[in-house]
Design an enzyme around this catalytic site. Structure first.
Site, PDB file in Angstrom:
ATOM      1  N   HIS A  95      -6.721  -0.114   2.072  1.00  0.00           N
ATOM      2  CA  HIS A  95      -7.388   1.097   3.084  1.00  0.00           C
ATOM      3  C   HIS A  95      -7.658   2.005   2.298  1.00  0.00           C
ATOM      4  CE1 HIS A  95      -4.667   4.215   3.770  1.00  0.00           C
ATOM      5  NE2 HIS A  95      -4.658   4.129   4.956  1.00  0.00           N
TER       6      HIS A  95
ATOM      7  N   ARG B  15      -9.680  -0.240  11.603  1.00  0.00           N
ATOM      8  CA  ARG B  15      -8.072   0.553  11.554  1.00  0.00           C
ATOM      9  C   ARG B  15      -8.807   1.850  11.627  1.00  0.00           C
ATOM     10  NH1 ARG B  15      -3.051   0.088   9.727  1.00  0.00           N
ATOM     11  NH2 ARG B  15      -4.287   1.736   8.381  1.00  0.00           N
TER      12      ARG B  15
ATOM     13  N   ARG C  74       0.869  -0.988   0.215  1.00  0.00           N
ATOM     14  CA  ARG C  74       0.159  -0.352  -0.210  1.00  0.00           C
ATOM     15  C   ARG C  74       1.389   1.137   0.199  1.00  0.00           C
ATOM     16  NH1 ARG C  74      -0.951   4.645   2.639  1.00  0.00           N
ATOM     17  NH2 ARG C  74      -0.604   3.992   5.257  1.00  0.00           N
ATOM     18  N   GLU C  75       1.473   1.441   0.715  1.00  0.00           N
ATOM     19  CA  GLU C  75       2.609   3.316   1.390  1.00  0.00           C
ATOM     20  C   GLU C  75       3.489   2.500   0.275  1.00  0.00           C
ATOM     21  OE1 GLU C  75       2.123   5.217   3.891  1.00  0.00           O
ATOM     22  OE2 GLU C  75       3.628   6.519   2.965  1.00  0.00           O
TER      23      GLU C  75
ATOM     24  N   HIS D  28      40.214  -3.426  12.932  1.00  0.00           N
ATOM     25  CA  HIS D  28      38.734  -4.539  12.972  1.00  0.00           C
ATOM     26  C   HIS D  28      38.923  -6.081  12.377  1.00  0.00           C
ATOM     27  CE1 HIS D  28      35.992  -0.363  13.355  1.00  0.00           C
ATOM     28  NE2 HIS D  28      37.493   0.095  13.428  1.00  0.00           N
TER      29      HIS D  28
HETATM   30  C1  HCA Z   1      -2.059   8.194   2.949  1.00  0.00           C
HETATM   31  C2  HCA Z   1      -1.353   9.224   4.724  1.00  0.00           C
HETATM   32  C3  HCA Z   1      -1.219   7.642   5.755  1.00  0.00           C
HETATM   33  C4  HCA Z   1      -2.124   7.675   5.838  1.00  0.00           C
HETATM   34  C5  HCA Z   1      -1.669   5.623   7.326  1.00  0.00           C
HETATM   35  C6  HCA Z   1      -3.042   5.118   7.879  1.00  0.00           C
HETATM   36  C7  HCA Z   1       0.088   8.475   6.630  1.00  0.00           C
HETATM   37  O1  HCA Z   1      -0.417   7.764   2.570  1.00  0.00           O
HETATM   38  O2  HCA Z   1      -3.280   7.718   2.779  1.00  0.00           O
HETATM   39  O3  HCA Z   1      -3.796   5.217   7.132  1.00  0.00           O
HETATM   40  O4  HCA Z   1      -2.458   4.521   8.559  1.00  0.00           O
HETATM   41  O5  HCA Z   1       1.024   9.094   6.493  1.00  0.00           O
HETATM   42  O6  HCA Z   1      -1.477   9.277   7.352  1.00  0.00           O
HETATM   43  O7  HCA Z   1      -0.273   6.964   4.555  1.00  0.00           O
HETATM   44 CU    CU Z   2       2.110   7.115   5.484  1.00  0.00          CU
END
Ligand code: HCA
Ligand code: CU
Length: 375
Positions: free
Chosen positions: A75, A135, A15-16, A291
């Protein structure tokens, strides 16, 4: 230290991680990676945000069809349509995020605090009505007024949310500030607290560990620290620190770390850092003569982590920093035995070639031969 034995790791590479500039995974790559992450032993896998694009949607569908031990989480925003997507795909968990800082309320949503609370409550109740496990992430939690953040946490908890996550969206926390913030939220809420740290000041790993020390149950990571801008805490750093520094016996297969890193590198084609902790090319390479001499006798002299525990190998560089012991050790490995005088001569030759950055075996063999002629 207060770290919960029940701590969890959420991997957000899919995702991220895909939000890293220059990165787009194919659905096939996502499936391969998700299976490996599952074998490795992460607790949650974030599958993606279906509304982003058709291929991300398709990826979430395909990943959700996999039979994994890890909990799967999609997400999405605090909107009916994003929630409907996740329900339609049938993902068990959804991570809903909403920016709660004054900056987010004003510039992203143009709403008042109480209007934001209404929206958040509506989304959470809607998601729970549809049977999702939720969450809720307070995006930009680290720049949100503490009282308001607690109010948001309590509101979502009372609306049935299963987990509350604090996002340090721009990575502006320090380990001390993280500890204060997380301790407070853990004390105010009954549901588990998650933390999502960003690495803009190079403190993502330290902050995530600090959050766990303060009682957070779950931290977000990404393989190779991928993510927006400077990314998230690298998976390797978190699990190896937990294992080695906190003596936590996770169910993680640490020996898989090099292959996970290589796999993601091959998918992203990004340049890797040679001095990246744990996975970098240099992480188990020693150079200075003193070392190498000590490491040959006792590796722990200059190693906090054993490369063997990660299925990695230790290396020694031969260059102008090399000492007698290191050179002798390398020559022994090559089956070459030299007299003390020959060793001195070879070392002088090496020290007079500062331009040679790493003498490889063949170069050393040739050097030895040329010295034999001279002697
Ligand atoms: C994003 C922002 C997010 C969300 C984190 C989450 C952040 O990319 O939309 O939903 O847990 O850093 O706030 O990654
Ligand atoms: Cu993030």
């Amino acid at each position: 230290m207060l770290i919960r034995q029940k701590l969890e790791i959420l991997d957000s590479t899919l995702r991220e991680g895909e939000q890293t500039p220059g990165v787009s995974f194919t659905v096939k790559q996502k499936i391969t990676l998700a299976k490996q992450l599952d074998i490795f032993g992460v607790d949650f896998i974030e599958l993606g945000h279906p509304a982003v694009s058709p291929d991300v949607y398709e990826g979430v569908e395909a990943l959700n069809d996999l039979s994994l031990n890890a909990k799967k989480m999609a997400h999405g925003r605090a909107s009916k349509s994003d929630i409907n997507d996740v329900v339609a795909i049938g993902v068990e968990w959804m991570g809903i995020f909403f920016g709660t800082s004054p900056l987010s309320l004003k510039h992203k949503f143009n709403v008042t605090k109480s209007e934001a609370l209404k929206r958040i409550q509506f989304a959470v109740e809607y998601g729970k009505d549809k049977g999702l496990k939720l969450r809720f992430t307070a995006e930009d939690a680290s720049r949100t007024e503490l009282d308001y953040l607690i109010q948001v946490g309590q509101l979502v908890q009372n609306s049935g949310v299963d987990r509350f996550s604090l996002a340090d969206t721009v990575g502006c926390l320090t380990p001390t500030k993280t500890k204060i913030l997380v301790s407070r939220l853990v004390a105010e809420l009954d549901i588990p607290v998650h933390v999502h740290c960003h690495n803009d000041f190079g403190m993502a790993t330290a902050n995530a560990l600090s959050a766990l020390e303060a009682g957070a149950q779950c931290v977000d990571v990404a393989v190779n620290g991928l993510g927006e801008r400077c990314g998230l805490p690298p998976l390797a750093e978190i699990v190896v620190a937990l294992t080695n520094l906190y003596k936590i016996n996770g169910k993680w297969d640490l020996g898989m770390i090099p292959e996970l890193t290589k796999m993601v590198d091959s998918f992203t084609k990004l340049d890797s850092n040679v001095n990246q902790p744990i996975v970098g090319k240099n992480a188990f390479t020693h150079k200075a003569g003193l070392h190498v001499k000590a490491v040959v006798i006792e590796p722990k002299s200059y190693e906090a982590i054993s490369p063997e525990s990660l299925k990695r190998k230790r290396h020694f560089v031969i260059d102008k920093f090399t000492g007698k012991s290191a050179l002798k050790n390398r020559l022994n490995h090559l089956g070459i035995s030299v007299s003390p005088k020959e060793l001195d001569c070879l070392l002088i030759e090496i020290k007079f070639h500062p331009d040679k950055l790493n003498w490889d075996d063949n170069e050393l063999i040739s050097l030895t031969k040329s010295q034999e002629i001279k002697l």
